[in-house]
Design an enzyme around this catalytic site. Structure first.
Site, short mmCIF file in Angstrom:
data_model
loop_
_atom_site.label_atom_id
_atom_site.label_comp_id
_atom_site.label_asym_id
_atom_site.label_seq_id
_atom_site.Cartn_x
_atom_site.Cartn_y
_atom_site.Cartn_z
N ALA A 260 -5.63 8.05 10.83
CA ALA A 260 -6.93 8.20 11.49
C ALA A 260 -7.69 9.35 10.83
O ALA A 260 -7.22 10.48 10.83
CB ALA A 260 -6.74 8.50 12.98
N CYS A 261 -8.85 9.04 10.26
CA CYS A 261 -9.67 10.09 9.63
C CYS A 261 -10.89 10.38 10.50
O CYS A 261 -11.15 9.67 11.47
CB CYS A 261 -10.08 9.70 8.21
SG CYS A 261 -11.29 8.38 8.09
N THR A 262 -11.63 11.40 10.13
CA THR A 262 -12.78 11.81 10.96
C THR A 262 -13.84 10.74 11.09
O THR A 262 -14.41 10.55 12.15
CB THR A 262 -13.43 13.10 10.40
OG1 THR A 262 -13.65 12.92 9.02
CG2 THR A 262 -12.55 14.30 10.63
N GLY B 253 -13.22 7.45 10.29
CA GLY B 253 -12.53 6.26 10.78
C GLY B 253 -12.76 5.04 9.92
O GLY B 253 -12.62 3.91 10.37
N THR C 169 -8.80 6.25 6.47
CA THR C 169 -7.85 5.65 7.42
C THR C 169 -7.13 4.48 6.76
O THR C 169 -5.90 4.42 6.78
CB THR C 169 -8.60 5.16 8.68
OG1 THR C 169 -9.23 6.28 9.31
CG2 THR C 169 -7.66 4.48 9.65
#
Length: 105
Positions: free
Chosen positions: A8-10, A12, A16
């Site tokens: 999960a990245c900032t 998304g 990700t």
């Protein structure tokens, strides 16, 4: 070894899915069973089942944001890293997982 995880990245989006792909490829290449759930702008995909979580030896959280449902991994050995580590050094991360599991025994 059975490895599960969440990417999960900032934003998304990009990191990700890149983290998911790189971790799954590195894990399989090293001979492990691996499944990575993604949590992004379109919600959760490849959601881990209760059975997968129960059978997992270790959990990788490749996340730059709060992972929803983290309590599912209660009692499991968890390694948390930024998505950048999973994207840039997935093989090293899998090696680290192997080292952590070797120390456990």
């Amino acid at each position: 070894m059975k490895i599960i995880g969440v990417a999960a990245c900032t934003v998304g989006i990009a990191h990700t899915y890149i983290a998911q792909e790189k971790l799954e490829n590195a894990g399989k290449k090293a001979g492990h069973e691996i499944s990575i759930e993604t949590q992004g702008t379109i919600g959760t995909e490849n959601e881990l089942s209760a059975k997968q979580i129960q059978e997992a030896d270790i959990v990788i959280l490749a996340a730059d944001v709060k992972v929803s449902g983290r309590d599912r991994f209660e009692g499991k050995r968890v390694i948390q890293v930024p998505t950048e580590v999973a994207v840039k050094s997935p093989n090293k991360l899998i090696k680290k997982v192997e080292e952590v599991m070797a120390q456990k025994q």
